[in-house]
Design a protein around this motif. Structure first.
Motif, mmCIF file in Angstrom:
data_model
loop_
_atom_site.group_PDB
_atom_site.id
_atom_site.type_symbol
_atom_site.label_atom_id
_atom_site.label_comp_id
_atom_site.label_asym_id
_atom_site.label_seq_id
_atom_site.Cartn_x
_atom_site.Cartn_y
_atom_site.Cartn_z
ATOM 1 N N VAL A 337 0.833 -1.202 0.000
ATOM 2 C CA VAL A 337 0.000 0.000 0.000
ATOM 3 C C VAL A 337 0.871 1.256 0.000
ATOM 4 O O VAL A 337 0.583 2.233 -0.708
ATOM 5 N N ILE A 338 1.949 1.238 0.773
ATOM 6 C CA ILE A 338 2.827 2.418 0.852
ATOM 7 C C ILE A 338 3.464 2.721 -0.498
ATOM 8 O O ILE A 338 3.415 3.852 -1.003
ATOM 9 N N PHE A 339 4.070 1.704 -1.116
ATOM 10 C CA PHE A 339 4.715 1.925 -2.412
ATOM 11 C C PHE A 339 3.697 2.244 -3.502
ATOM 12 O O PHE A 339 3.981 3.025 -4.414
ATOM 13 N N ALA A 340 2.512 1.648 -3.418
ATOM 14 C CA ALA A 340 1.486 1.938 -4.410
ATOM 15 C C ALA A 340 1.059 3.398 -4.334
ATOM 16 O O ALA A 340 0.910 4.077 -5.369
ATOM 17 N N PHE A 341 0.876 3.905 -3.132
ATOM 18 C CA PHE A 341 0.463 5.295 -2.970
ATOM 19 C C PHE A 341 1.570 6.245 -3.434
ATOM 20 O O PHE A 341 1.296 7.246 -4.120
ATOM 21 N N LEU A 342 2.839 5.920 -3.091
ATOM 22 C CA LEU A 342 3.952 6.775 -3.511
ATOM 23 C C LEU A 342 4.063 6.826 -5.029
ATOM 24 O O LEU A 342 4.264 7.893 -5.620
ATOM 25 N N LEU A 343 3.930 5.662 -5.679
ATOM 26 C CA LEU A 343 4.052 5.650 -7.133
ATOM 27 C C LEU A 343 2.862 6.333 -7.793
ATOM 28 O O LEU A 343 3.025 7.045 -8.799
ATOM 29 N N TYR A 344 1.689 6.131 -7.262
ATOM 30 C CA TYR A 344 0.499 6.762 -7.841
ATOM 31 C C TYR A 344 0.618 8.284 -7.801
ATOM 32 O O TYR A 344 0.285 8.972 -8.774
ATOM 33 N N MET A 345 1.124 8.825 -6.670
ATOM 34 C CA MET A 345 1.279 10.270 -6.553
ATOM 35 C C MET A 345 2.416 10.773 -7.437
ATOM 36 O O MET A 345 2.330 11.857 -8.020
ATOM 37 N N SER A 346 3.497 9.982 -7.553
ATOM 38 C CA SER A 346 4.625 10.429 -8.384
ATOM 39 C C SER A 346 4.282 10.398 -9.866
ATOM 40 O O SER A 346 4.861 11.157 -10.660
ATOM 41 N N SER A 352 1.614 9.286 -20.017
ATOM 42 C CA SER A 352 1.875 8.014 -20.684
ATOM 43 C C SER A 352 0.587 7.196 -20.800
ATOM 44 O O SER A 352 -0.351 7.347 -20.000
ATOM 45 N N HIS A 353 0.545 6.306 -21.803
ATOM 46 C CA HIS A 353 -0.642 5.466 -22.000
ATOM 47 C C HIS A 353 -0.738 4.368 -20.940
ATOM 48 O O HIS A 353 -1.761 3.696 -20.847
ATOM 49 N N VAL A 354 0.356 4.167 -20.157
ATOM 50 C CA VAL A 354 0.329 3.168 -19.082
ATOM 51 C C VAL A 354 0.191 3.850 -17.724
ATOM 52 O O VAL A 354 0.561 3.291 -16.694
ATOM 53 N N LYS A 355 -0.338 5.059 -17.736
ATOM 54 C CA LYS A 355 -0.539 5.781 -16.482
ATOM 55 C C LYS A 355 -1.516 5.021 -15.590
ATOM 56 O O LYS A 355 -2.484 4.426 -16.060
ATOM 57 N N MET A 370 6.924 -6.580 -6.213
ATOM 58 C CA MET A 370 7.597 -7.109 -5.031
ATOM 59 C C MET A 370 7.752 -8.622 -5.096
ATOM 60 O O MET A 370 8.667 -9.186 -4.482
ATOM 61 N N THR A 371 6.876 -9.287 -5.814
ATOM 62 C CA THR A 371 7.003 -10.738 -5.976
ATOM 63 C C THR A 371 7.842 -11.110 -7.192
ATOM 64 O O THR A 371 7.914 -12.292 -7.563
ATOM 65 N N THR A 372 8.456 -10.102 -7.846
ATOM 66 C CA THR A 372 9.345 -10.273 -9.010
ATOM 67 C C THR A 372 8.635 -10.949 -10.179
ATOM 68 O O THR A 372 9.268 -11.658 -10.970
ATOM 69 N N VAL A 373 7.320 -10.759 -10.301
ATOM 70 C CA VAL A 373 6.582 -11.298 -11.445
ATOM 71 C C VAL A 373 6.658 -10.320 -12.613
ATOM 72 O O VAL A 373 7.115 -10.667 -13.702
ATOM 73 N N GLY A 374 6.207 -9.101 -12.387
ATOM 74 C CA GLY A 374 6.335 -8.050 -13.389
ATOM 75 C C GLY A 374 5.644 -8.340 -14.706
ATOM 76 O O GLY A 374 6.293 -8.642 -15.706
ATOM 77 N N TYR A 375 4.317 -8.255 -14.731
ATOM 78 C CA TYR A 375 3.585 -8.510 -15.971
ATOM 79 C C TYR A 375 3.843 -7.445 -17.033
ATOM 80 O O TYR A 375 3.737 -7.708 -18.232
ATOM 81 N N GLY A 376 4.150 -6.235 -16.616
ATOM 82 C CA GLY A 376 4.423 -5.171 -17.583
ATOM 83 C C GLY A 376 3.201 -4.467 -18.100
ATOM 84 O O GLY A 376 3.295 -3.653 -19.039
ATOM 85 N N ASP A 377 2.020 -4.752 -17.531
ATOM 86 C CA ASP A 377 0.820 -4.051 -17.974
ATOM 87 C C ASP A 377 0.810 -2.608 -17.490
ATOM 88 O O ASP A 377 0.253 -1.729 -18.143
ATOM 89 N N PHE A 378 1.424 -2.349 -16.325
ATOM 90 C CA PHE A 378 1.593 -0.997 -15.803
ATOM 91 C C PHE A 378 3.022 -0.867 -15.295
ATOM 92 O O PHE A 378 3.563 -1.806 -14.691
ATOM 93 N N TYR A 379 3.614 0.301 -15.514
ATOM 94 C CA TYR A 379 4.996 0.518 -15.064
ATOM 95 C C TYR A 379 5.246 2.018 -14.972
ATOM 96 O O TYR A 379 4.577 2.820 -15.647
ATOM 97 N N PRO A 380 6.221 2.434 -14.159
ATOM 98 C CA PRO A 380 6.516 3.871 -14.028
ATOM 99 C C PRO A 380 7.191 4.408 -15.284
ATOM 100 O O PRO A 380 7.911 3.687 -15.982
ATOM 101 N N THR A 381 6.971 5.692 -15.555
ATOM 102 C CA THR A 381 7.543 6.335 -16.748
ATOM 103 C C THR A 381 8.280 7.627 -16.416
ATOM 104 O O THR A 381 8.756 8.312 -17.331
ATOM 105 N N THR A 382 8.370 7.990 -15.148
ATOM 106 C CA THR A 382 9.050 9.216 -14.743
ATOM 107 C C THR A 382 10.270 8.870 -13.896
ATOM 108 O O THR A 382 10.340 7.766 -13.332
ATOM 109 N N PRO A 383 11.252 9.779 -13.795
ATOM 110 C CA PRO A 383 12.449 9.479 -12.994
ATOM 111 C C PRO A 383 12.121 9.141 -11.542
ATOM 112 O O PRO A 383 12.680 8.200 -10.970
#
Length: 450
Positions: A337-346, A352-355, A370-383
């Motif tokens: 939840v913490i990382f999700a909120f931080l990334l959502y705000m950042s 981007s189309h994957v916003k 965090m489980t190292t699966v990484g489907y790639g459907d959503f990902y960060p696009t900013t520094p």
């Protein structure tokens, strides 16, 4: 100088009398004089029929005030001696904590293991016959009771003779083939057009759903499924007949799932041949419910692992690690939840189309990252999003690795103790002895003559 000579099972200890001045009054070492019950007038010694090796530790404690235990003596035996000499465990030196308390953990592991995997396997299938001793159960005639016992052992223990092995092989083969048939029925090439099928009653374009509505399994698959289902039905009724406790049998999860599965299969086979009568309103809901129950047949694969010792050890390890796994789940949820909120705000101002459309999607991203699966459907696009994503990945690796190590350690303990259990069982088999009751004292265990 006043000395005391103490004979502990043949080993003589000589110590100063003042060393025992601080001995508790309820200890056997208190008030050692010629009127003591432990005094031997012939030798002039105080005799104790106890462990000499542990007594050296006891005497050292009363002399120096530091309690160290010998590593060559079982910790359980040391505990008994400390209780006899009235020495509190709380005075144990910290350097001996591991050797002393490790035995408690080992005994806890061994107790759990023997409860789920007894030393003699035939006790697994026959011990339940003890419930027939209840006064509320009407016992059948002795001849019928013996037949039921033999049938129950044959159905649940493949080592109970040739017939038991043959039935076990048939049952395993039936489970494997039945599961394969269930999977093949989902492939279009193994299905044929169903006769007298009306158009689908709902406006749905799902291809799998339409396939199941307009087609039926190949007749060979349906015939094989019926034969195998008859075998499962016979096995279920035989186990119900032979089981000493019908109530416990009906409460078993696998027995309930097996009952639901073979009843649903008969209904599905009947529906496939007479599907033209299911054209009334709401028929789809009825068919969907029966199909859901039909899918419970997949749980029959657990019958293959029901008496497998390795699977029992794995499940027992997970059960013993429940506390650590709960801590992992709670911590993982909070960090996600913490990382999700931080990334959502950042990523809030990203074009981007994957916003991330909402915070719940960001939680999904945090979990798969965090489980190292990484489907790639959503990902960060900013520094700043990259930095948060990197921290999330590293945190997930560390967070999962630490509790999993505890679970792996528990599995290793159960696995090793199971090897000791197997060797002990082999010794019992060679000697032709019955399994002793570990809840009894040593004096209660029958011994063979020398």
């Amino acid at each position: 100088m006043n000395f005391l000579i103490i004979n502990v099972r043949g080993t003589v200890f000589k110590t100063k009398a003042k060393n025992l001045e601080k001995v508790p009054q309820d200890s056997p070492l208190a008030n050692l004089n010629k009127t003591s019950e432990y005094f031997d007038s012939e030798s002039g010694e105080f005799f104790f029929d106890r462990s000499a090796e542990v007594f050296d530790t006891i005497l050292d404690y009363f002399t120096t005030g530091r309690l160290h235990i010998p590593t060559s003596v079982c910790a359980e035996r040391v505990r008994e001696e400390l209780s006899y000499w009235k020495v509190p465990e709380s005075h144990l030196s910290r350097c001996c904590w591991k050797n002393y308390y490790q035995k408690d953990e080992d005994m806890d592991v061994l107790t759990k293991l023997l409860h789920h995997v007894p030393c003699v396997e035939n006790r697994i299938t026959t011990s339940s016959a003890d419930c027939c001793d209840s006064p509320n159960i009407i016992k059948p005639p002795e001849t019928e009771q013996n037949f039921r016992s033999r049938t129950w052992a044959c159905l649940n223990n493949r080592k109970k003779g040739i017939l038991a092995k043959i039935w076990y092989v048939i049952l395993c083969f039936s489970i494997i083939v039945s599961t394969a048939i269930f999977l093949l029925q989902s492939i279009p090439m193994f299905r044929v057009d169903a006769p007298n099928t009306l158009p689908f009653p709902y406006n749905i374009t799902s291809k799998p759903l339409l396939m199941y509505w307009y087609t039926m399994p190949h007749p060979i698959l349906m015939t094989s499924d019926g034969i195998l289902n008859f075998i499962f039905m016979v096995d279920w009724f035989l186990r119900l007949y032979a089981c000493p406790c019908k109530e416990d049998f009906m409460k078993g999860l696998l027995n309930i799932l097996d009952l639901v599965a073979w009843v649903a299969i008969w209904n599905i086979l009947w529906i496939e041949f007479y599907r033209d009568i299911f054209h009334f309103k709401g028929a789809f809901s009825v068919l969907f419910m029966i199909g859901t129950l039909y899918a419970t047949r997949i749980f029959r694969v657990f019958r293959l692992m029901q008496h497998n010792c390795g699977v029992k050890i794995l499940l027992l390890s997970l059960k013993s690690s429940a506390r650590e796994l709960c801590i992992l789940a709670i911590t993982f949820a909070c960090v996600s939840v913490i990382f999700a909120f931080l990334l959502y705000m950042s990523e809030f101002n990203s074009t981007s189309h994957v916003k991330f459309p909402n915070a719940l999607t960001a939680i999904w991203w945090a979990i798969v990252t965090m489980t190292t699966v990484g489907y790639g459907d959503f990902y960060p696009t900013t520094p700043q999003g990259y930095c948060i994503g990197a921290l999330c990945s590293i945190t997930g690796i560390l967070l999962i690795a630490l509790p999993v190590a505890v679970t792996s350690s528990n599995f290793s303990d159960f696995y090793n103790f199971n090897k000791y259990r197997a060797k002990y069982q082999e010794a019992l088999t060679r000697e032709g002895r019955e399994l002793p009751d570990h809840n009894k004292t040593v004096m209660d265990i029958p011994t063979t003559g020398v």
